[in-house]
Motif scaffolding. Structure first.
Motif, PDB file in Angstrom:
ATOM      1  N   ILE A   3      -6.530 -12.991  -0.722  1.00  0.00           N
ATOM      2  CA  ILE A   3      -5.507 -12.764   0.332  1.00  0.00           C
ATOM      3  C   ILE A   3      -5.948 -13.247   1.747  1.00  0.00           C
ATOM      4  O   ILE A   3      -4.901 -13.942   2.193  1.00  0.00           O
ATOM      5  N   LEU A   4      -7.163 -12.866   2.076  1.00  0.00           N
ATOM      6  CA  LEU A   4      -7.491 -13.342   3.426  1.00  0.00           C
ATOM      7  C   LEU A   4      -7.610 -15.129   3.758  1.00  0.00           C
ATOM      8  O   LEU A   4      -7.245 -15.588   4.513  1.00  0.00           O
ATOM      9  N   ARG A   5      -8.063 -15.677   2.554  1.00  0.00           N
ATOM     10  CA  ARG A   5      -8.130 -16.926   2.626  1.00  0.00           C
ATOM     11  C   ARG A   5      -6.903 -17.691   2.486  1.00  0.00           C
ATOM     12  O   ARG A   5      -6.592 -18.782   3.130  1.00  0.00           O
ATOM     13  N   GLN A   6      -5.729 -17.004   1.933  1.00  0.00           N
ATOM     14  CA  GLN A   6      -4.362 -17.660   1.724  1.00  0.00           C
ATOM     15  C   GLN A   6      -3.606 -17.243   2.989  1.00  0.00           C
ATOM     16  O   GLN A   6      -2.610 -17.689   3.299  1.00  0.00           O
ATOM     17  N   LYS A   7      -4.533 -16.411   4.203  1.00  0.00           N
ATOM     18  CA  LYS A   7      -3.798 -16.060   5.477  1.00  0.00           C
ATOM     19  C   LYS A   7      -2.472 -15.119   5.080  1.00  0.00           C
ATOM     20  O   LYS A   7      -1.556 -15.322   5.917  1.00  0.00           O
ATOM     21  N   LYS A   8      -2.636 -14.301   4.136  1.00  0.00           N
ATOM     22  CA  LYS A   8      -1.347 -13.523   3.755  1.00  0.00           C
ATOM     23  C   LYS A   8      -1.734 -12.139   4.755  1.00  0.00           C
ATOM     24  O   LYS A   8      -2.827 -11.841   5.029  1.00  0.00           O
ATOM     25  N   ASN A   9      -0.782 -11.342   4.651  1.00  0.00           N
ATOM     26  CA  ASN A   9      -0.917 -10.087   5.453  1.00  0.00           C
ATOM     27  C   ASN A   9      -1.396  -9.030   4.389  1.00  0.00           C
ATOM     28  O   ASN A   9      -0.673  -8.706   3.660  1.00  0.00           O
ATOM     29  N   LEU A  10      -2.761  -8.597   4.646  1.00  0.00           N
ATOM     30  CA  LEU A  10      -3.347  -7.793   3.875  1.00  0.00           C
ATOM     31  C   LEU A  10      -3.022  -6.499   4.043  1.00  0.00           C
ATOM     32  O   LEU A  10      -2.917  -5.537   2.820  1.00  0.00           O
ATOM     33  N   SER A  11      -2.222  -6.075   5.125  1.00  0.00           N
ATOM     34  CA  SER A  11      -1.568  -4.507   5.180  1.00  0.00           C
ATOM     35  C   SER A  11      -0.502  -4.299   4.013  1.00  0.00           C
ATOM     36  O   SER A  11       0.051  -3.292   3.789  1.00  0.00           O
ATOM     37  N   ALA A  12       0.202  -5.424   3.530  1.00  0.00           N
ATOM     38  CA  ALA A  12       1.318  -5.354   2.914  1.00  0.00           C
ATOM     39  C   ALA A  12       0.727  -4.740   1.458  1.00  0.00           C
ATOM     40  O   ALA A  12       1.611  -4.271   0.541  1.00  0.00           O
ATOM     41  N   TYR A  13      -0.709  -5.025   1.144  1.00  0.00           N
ATOM     42  CA  TYR A  13      -1.308  -4.707   0.031  1.00  0.00           C
ATOM     43  C   TYR A  13      -1.795  -3.241   0.182  1.00  0.00           C
ATOM     44  O   TYR A  13      -2.228  -2.589  -1.098  1.00  0.00           O
ATOM     45  N   LEU A  14      -1.803  -2.650   1.097  1.00  0.00           N
ATOM     46  CA  LEU A  14      -2.577  -1.138   1.357  1.00  0.00           C
ATOM     47  C   LEU A  14      -1.510  -0.076   1.071  1.00  0.00           C
ATOM     48  O   LEU A  14      -0.106  -0.518   1.475  1.00  0.00           O
ATOM     49  N   ARG A  15      -1.886   0.984   0.782  1.00  0.00           N
ATOM     50  CA  ARG A  15      -0.858   1.750   0.645  1.00  0.00           C
ATOM     51  C   ARG A  15      -1.403   3.168   1.311  1.00  0.00           C
ATOM     52  O   ARG A  15      -2.715   3.600   1.277  1.00  0.00           O
ATOM     53  N   PRO A  16      -0.421   4.173   1.748  1.00  0.00           N
ATOM     54  CA  PRO A  16      -0.867   5.088   2.692  1.00  0.00           C
ATOM     55  C   PRO A  16      -1.432   6.356   1.883  1.00  0.00           C
ATOM     56  O   PRO A  16      -0.825   6.756   0.665  1.00  0.00           O
ATOM     57  N   CYS A  17      -2.711   6.641   2.036  1.00  0.00           N
ATOM     58  CA  CYS A  17      -3.125   7.871   1.608  1.00  0.00           C
ATOM     59  C   CYS A  17      -3.809   8.600   2.610  1.00  0.00           C
ATOM     60  O   CYS A  17      -4.833   8.392   3.184  1.00  0.00           O
ATOM     61  N   LYS A  18      -3.532   9.802   2.672  1.00  0.00           N
ATOM     62  CA  LYS A  18      -4.058  10.818   3.704  1.00  0.00           C
ATOM     63  C   LYS A  18      -5.011  11.813   3.215  1.00  0.00           C
ATOM     64  O   LYS A  18      -5.887  12.305   3.748  1.00  0.00           O
ATOM     65  N   VAL A  19      -4.749  11.864   1.807  1.00  0.00           N
ATOM     66  CA  VAL A  19      -5.697  12.979   1.084  1.00  0.00           C
ATOM     67  C   VAL A  19      -6.379  12.343  -0.203  1.00  0.00           C
ATOM     68  O   VAL A  19      -5.380  11.838  -1.006  1.00  0.00           O
ATOM     69  N   LEU A  20      -7.596  12.348  -0.409  1.00  0.00           N
ATOM     70  CA  LEU A  20      -8.321  11.753  -1.475  1.00  0.00           C
ATOM     71  C   LEU A  20      -9.617  12.706  -1.562  1.00  0.00           C
ATOM     72  O   LEU A  20     -10.535  12.474  -1.034  1.00  0.00           O
ATOM     73  N   GLN A  21      -9.598  13.312  -2.752  1.00  0.00           N
ATOM     74  CA  GLN A  21     -10.619  14.532  -2.973  1.00  0.00           C
ATOM     75  C   GLN A  21     -11.314  13.805  -4.144  1.00  0.00           C
ATOM     76  O   GLN A  21     -10.736  13.319  -5.320  1.00  0.00           O
ATOM     77  N   LEU A  22     -12.634  14.487  -4.412  1.00  0.00           N
ATOM     78  CA  LEU A  22     -13.463  14.251  -5.809  1.00  0.00           C
ATOM     79  C   LEU A  22     -12.613  14.874  -6.709  1.00  0.00           C
ATOM     80  O   LEU A  22     -11.917  15.915  -6.725  1.00  0.00           O
ATOM     81  N   GLY A  23     -13.090  14.206  -8.135  1.00  0.00           N
ATOM     82  CA  GLY A  23     -12.457  15.144  -9.235  1.00  0.00           C
ATOM     83  C   GLY A  23     -12.991  16.298  -9.568  1.00  0.00           C
ATOM     84  O   GLY A  23     -14.088  16.749  -9.003  1.00  0.00           O
ATOM     85  N   PRO A  24     -12.529  17.319 -10.236  1.00  0.00           N
ATOM     86  CA  PRO A  24     -12.889  18.686 -10.522  1.00  0.00           C
ATOM     87  C   PRO A  24     -14.208  18.519 -11.422  1.00  0.00           C
ATOM     88  O   PRO A  24     -15.022  19.685 -11.324  1.00  0.00           O
TER      89      PRO A  24
END
Length: 237
Positions: free
Chosen positions: A137-158
């Motif tokens: 993606i960076l080599r093609q000079k594309k916008n990487l932020s378009a592939y990112l997803r908002p994630c405010k909470v991420l915890q370990l599995g039970p």
């Protein structure tokens, strides 16, 4: 616009640069101190004993497969679009390799190959790892932020084991109560309350070290003088 395309989040860089499955320097004397977690907010690798200090942060568990770091696809999809990255099924879970795995021999057959390390892939994938996709993606000079997803909470599995006491060197996945006596096997069961014993012979009696002085000389002589009788042959017919 070019600077925005080249922008890379710090947690994504940490997944590529941090070392996992090495001993934690803060808990070097504790058991199970391998770094198998990435704190996305601190952008560093931590061990299970460090989880208490990062409990309000986003935590991503890193697993090991054939000497390579992998992450569950279900967890990674919450952070970034992983489409076109080949996944593998390990222990009934789909995982994605974090770093590129270049192969020594160049692929000469027909079919898909990785965009960064020329590894042969299945249809319809084009990247063998997350690092290879980000690099493309960076080599093609594309916008990487378009592939990112908002994630405010991420915890370990039970199912992830977290030690309750980080300073306890006797941390195990299975705890044993030291106040209760450990059960012995059936072949070593004694009716007398004895913990230390010595076995004189394979077929001889067990003698407790605490009560050895209570055994009379007569009983000892009787036990030690027992011999097998002379075997008798059956008469020849």
């Amino acid at each position: 616009m070019i600077m925005q395309a080249m922008w890379k989040p710090a947690w994504l860089e940490a997944l590529n640069t941090q070392k996992f499955f090495v001993a934690c320097s803060f808990h070097e004397h504790a058991k199970k101190n391998e770094k198998n977690i990435c704190c996305l907010d601190c952008c560093t690798s931590i061990c299970p004993h460090c989880v208490a200090a990062h409990r309000v942060h986003r935590l991503l568990q890193v697993r090991r497969y054939v000497y390579h770091d992998v992450v569950r696809l279900e967890d990674l999809e919450k952070l970034i679009d992983c489409s076109s990255v080949q996944s593998y099924t390990i222990n009934s879970s789909k995982v994605v390799f974090l770093k590129k795995r270049p192969q020594n021999r160049q692929f000469k057959g027909s079919g898909n190959i990785c965009t960064s390390c020329d590894r042969s892939l299945q249809e319809p994938y084009f990247h063998c790892s997350l690092d290879c996709k980000v690099e493309y993606i960076l080599r093609q000079k594309k916008n990487l932020s378009a592939y990112l997803r908002p994630c405010k909470v991420l915890q370990l599995g039970p199912d992830f084991f977290i030690p309750h006491d980080a300073d306890d060197d006797t941390t195990h996945s299975t705890l044993v109560d030291v106040d209760e006596p450990m059960e012995s096997s059936d072949s070593e069961n004694l009716s007398a309350p004895c913990t230390n014993f010595v076995r004189k012979k394979r077929s001889g009696p067990y003698i407790c070290a605490r009560s050895a002085n209570r055994v009379s000389d007569e009983d000892m002589a009787t036990n030690m003088s027992r011999r097998k009788g002379v075997p008798h042959r059956s008469p020849l017919c």
